[in-house]
Write a protein that holds these residues in place. Structure first.
Motif, PDB file in Angstrom:
ATOM      1  N   LEU A  37       0.274   7.393  -3.263  1.00  0.00           N
ATOM      2  CA  LEU A  37      -0.370   8.653  -2.887  1.00  0.00           C
ATOM      3  C   LEU A  37      -1.777   8.753  -3.462  1.00  0.00           C
ATOM      4  O   LEU A  37      -2.732   9.080  -2.759  1.00  0.00           O
ATOM      5  CB  LEU A  37       0.456   9.845  -3.392  1.00  0.00           C
ATOM      6  N   VAL A  38      -1.898   8.465  -4.740  1.00  0.00           N
ATOM      7  CA  VAL A  38      -3.188   8.585  -5.416  1.00  0.00           C
ATOM      8  C   VAL A  38      -4.165   7.532  -4.910  1.00  0.00           C
ATOM      9  O   VAL A  38      -5.333   7.832  -4.633  1.00  0.00           O
ATOM     10  CB  VAL A  38      -3.004   8.482  -6.949  1.00  0.00           C
ATOM     11  N   LYS A  91       0.809  -1.229   0.000  1.00  0.00           N
ATOM     12  CA  LYS A  91       0.000   0.000   0.000  1.00  0.00           C
ATOM     13  C   LYS A  91       0.836   1.270   0.000  1.00  0.00           C
ATOM     14  O   LYS A  91       0.299   2.365  -0.053  1.00  0.00           O
ATOM     15  CB  LYS A  91      -0.934   0.014   1.213  1.00  0.00           C
ATOM     16  N   GLY A  92       2.147   1.141   0.112  1.00  0.00           N
ATOM     17  CA  GLY A  92       3.013   2.324   0.105  1.00  0.00           C
ATOM     18  C   GLY A  92       4.173   2.170   1.061  1.00  0.00           C
ATOM     19  O   GLY A  92       4.294   1.176   1.760  1.00  0.00           O
ATOM     20  N   PRO A  93       5.026   3.179   1.117  1.00  0.00           N
ATOM     21  CA  PRO A  93       6.203   3.118   1.992  1.00  0.00           C
ATOM     22  C   PRO A  93       5.835   3.484   3.435  1.00  0.00           C
ATOM     23  O   PRO A  93       5.185   4.501   3.666  1.00  0.00           O
ATOM     24  CB  PRO A  93       7.147   4.153   1.384  1.00  0.00           C
ATOM     25  N   PRO A  94       6.233   2.671   4.395  1.00  0.00           N
ATOM     26  CA  PRO A  94       5.935   2.997   5.790  1.00  0.00           C
ATOM     27  C   PRO A  94       6.793   4.164   6.272  1.00  0.00           C
ATOM     28  O   PRO A  94       7.924   4.347   5.809  1.00  0.00           O
ATOM     29  CB  PRO A  94       6.283   1.718   6.536  1.00  0.00           C
ATOM     30  N   PRO A 109       0.972  10.418   3.751  1.00  0.00           N
ATOM     31  CA  PRO A 109       1.072  10.949   2.388  1.00  0.00           C
ATOM     32  C   PRO A 109       2.094  12.074   2.227  1.00  0.00           C
ATOM     33  O   PRO A 109       2.828  12.103   1.236  1.00  0.00           O
ATOM     34  CB  PRO A 109      -0.346  11.422   2.090  1.00  0.00           C
ATOM     35  N   PHE A 110       2.183  12.997   3.184  1.00  0.00           N
ATOM     36  CA  PHE A 110       3.146  14.082   2.997  1.00  0.00           C
ATOM     37  C   PHE A 110       4.577  13.556   2.994  1.00  0.00           C
ATOM     38  O   PHE A 110       5.439  14.081   2.279  1.00  0.00           O
ATOM     39  CB  PHE A 110       2.949  15.206   4.029  1.00  0.00           C
ATOM     40  N   VAL A 111       4.848  12.506   3.767  1.00  0.00           N
ATOM     41  CA  VAL A 111       6.185  11.912   3.777  1.00  0.00           C
ATOM     42  C   VAL A 111       6.425  11.165   2.463  1.00  0.00           C
ATOM     43  O   VAL A 111       7.511  11.245   1.883  1.00  0.00           O
ATOM     44  CB  VAL A 111       6.370  10.993   5.003  1.00  0.00           C
ATOM     45  N   THR A 112       5.415  10.456   1.994  1.00  0.00           N
ATOM     46  CA  THR A 112       5.530   9.771   0.706  1.00  0.00           C
ATOM     47  C   THR A 112       5.814  10.774  -0.405  1.00  0.00           C
ATOM     48  O   THR A 112       6.587  10.492  -1.333  1.00  0.00           O
ATOM     49  CB  THR A 112       4.248   8.969   0.404  1.00  0.00           C
ATOM     50  N   ALA A 113       5.233  11.973  -0.306  1.00  0.00           N
ATOM     51  CA  ALA A 113       5.489  13.010  -1.316  1.00  0.00           C
ATOM     52  C   ALA A 113       6.965  13.406  -1.339  1.00  0.00           C
ATOM     53  O   ALA A 113       7.538  13.624  -2.417  1.00  0.00           O
ATOM     54  CB  ALA A 113       4.608  14.229  -1.057  1.00  0.00           C
TER      55      ALA A 113
END
Length: 170
Positions: free
Chosen positions: A149-150, A101-104, A123-127
Motif C-alpha cells: 500500500l505504502v 508489488k502486492g496482492p492481485p 489499494p482499497f482491496v489490499t487494505a
C-alpha cells in the motif's frame, strides 16, 4: 459469487441486530438463523481445500466442478465477516497469492483481458487484506500488504485507484 453472498450475510446480520433493537426477538432469531446457515453454506460451497482459498464463484447445478478463480476482496470480506473457523480464515489470508508489488485483485490472471480487475492491484482491496491479516495477527502478511500500500502511493506520488501488478504503474 463469494462477495455477493458475504454481503447478503452481513445484511442478514444487520437485520437481526435491528430486529433485536426493536424488541422483535422472533424476527431476530429467524434472521440470525438464516445468517448462520448462509455463513456455513458459503464456507462449504466456496472453499477449495487444495488451495486453502474460497473461490470467487461457483458453477450452476449442472456442473459442480470447482472453479479455480479467486478474488482478494471476497476473501478478505469473508474473513472479516467470520466465514469459516479461525484456522481456515488464517489459511485463506496466508494462501492468497502475493506478487512482488502486492496482492492481485483476482487470481489467476486471465489471458488476453485488459488491465483493470485482471493484472490489477487495488489499494482499497489490499487494505481489506491488511485488515484480515491484522484480525488473525499474521504479522508477515500484514507487513507485506501494508508495504505494498505504502510503496504504491510512494512510487506514483498519488492515491490512484489501481496499479498494474507487474510494474505497479498506474
Amino acid at each position: 459469487a463469494l462477495s455477493t453472498n458475504v454481503a447478503h450475510l452481513r445484511l442478514l446480520e444487520l437485520g437481526a441486530w435491528l430486529a433485536g433493537e426493536q424488541g422483535d426477538t422472533a424476527r431476530q432469531t429467524q434472521l440470525q438463523g438464516w445468517a448462520d446457515d448462509l455463513r456455513a453454506s458459503i464456507d462449504n460451497r466456496f472453499y477449495h481445500a487444495g488451495r486453502g482459498l474460497w473461490g470467487t464463484f461457483t458453477t450452476g447445478a449442472l456442473d459442480r466442478a470447482p472453479v479455480n478463480h479467486f478474488d482478494l476482496l471476497g476473501s478478505a470480506l469473508a474473513v472479516t465477516s467470520g466465514v469459516g473457523d479461525a484456522a481456515r480464515q488464517g489459511e485463506v489470508v496466508r494462501s492468497y497469492p502475493h506478487l512482488d508489488k502486492g496482492p492481485p485483485v483476482i487470481w489467476p490472471q486471465q489471458k488476453d483481458i485488459p488491465i483493470y480487475h485482471n493484472r490489477g492491484i487495488w489499494p482499497f482491496v489490499t487494505a481489506y487484506a491488511v485488515w484480515a491479516a491484522r484480525r488473525h495477527r499474521l504479522a508477515g502478511v500484514f507487513t507485506r500488504d501494508a508495504t505494498a500500500l505504502v510503496s504504491g502511493a510512494a512510487f506514483t506520488l498519488s492515491n490512484l485507484e489501481n496499479f498494474e501488478w507487474g510494474t505497479q504503474a498506474p
